[in-house]
Design a protein around this motif. Sequence first.
Motif, PDB file in Angstrom:
ATOM      1  N   GLU A  21       0.829  -1.208   0.000  1.00  0.00           N
ATOM      2  CA  GLU A  21       0.000   0.000   0.000  1.00  0.00           C
ATOM      3  C   GLU A  21       0.863   1.257   0.000  1.00  0.00           C
ATOM      4  O   GLU A  21       0.568   2.227  -0.700  1.00  0.00           O
ATOM      5  N   VAL A  22       1.943   1.244   0.779  1.00  0.00           N
ATOM      6  CA  VAL A  22       2.862   2.392   0.805  1.00  0.00           C
ATOM      7  C   VAL A  22       3.484   2.580  -0.569  1.00  0.00           C
ATOM      8  O   VAL A  22       3.554   3.701  -1.087  1.00  0.00           O
ATOM      9  N   SER A  23       3.922   1.502  -1.176  1.00  0.00           N
ATOM     10  CA  SER A  23       4.544   1.569  -2.488  1.00  0.00           C
ATOM     11  C   SER A  23       3.570   2.127  -3.539  1.00  0.00           C
ATOM     12  O   SER A  23       3.943   2.961  -4.366  1.00  0.00           O
ATOM     13  N   GLN A  24       2.321   1.693  -3.494  1.00  0.00           N
ATOM     14  CA  GLN A  24       1.299   2.207  -4.417  1.00  0.00           C
ATOM     15  C   GLN A  24       1.052   3.697  -4.175  1.00  0.00           C
ATOM     16  O   GLN A  24       0.875   4.469  -5.125  1.00  0.00           O
ATOM     17  N   ALA A  25       1.039   4.111  -2.914  1.00  0.00           N
ATOM     18  CA  ALA A  25       0.825   5.526  -2.585  1.00  0.00           C
ATOM     19  C   ALA A  25       1.987   6.384  -3.099  1.00  0.00           C
ATOM     20  O   ALA A  25       1.766   7.486  -3.630  1.00  0.00           O
TER      21      ALA A  25
END
Length: 63
Positions: A21-25
Amino acid sequence: MLHDGHDADVWQAGLRPLWDEVSQAIDWWRDAGRPGIERFGLTVRADGDQLAWLDDPEDAWPV
């Protein structure tokens, strides 16, 4: 990637893959032109729903 340009290993555990999720953000933020914090807003409705937005409250997404 770390500040010095080296890669870092990440391990995930648990029910929710938080690093994904962090990487996508981060990818979304970069694709949006790396907007500054002053361009973001948060709307809290009377029913308690919270909506985040960038530049225009009409283009909000649920938090």
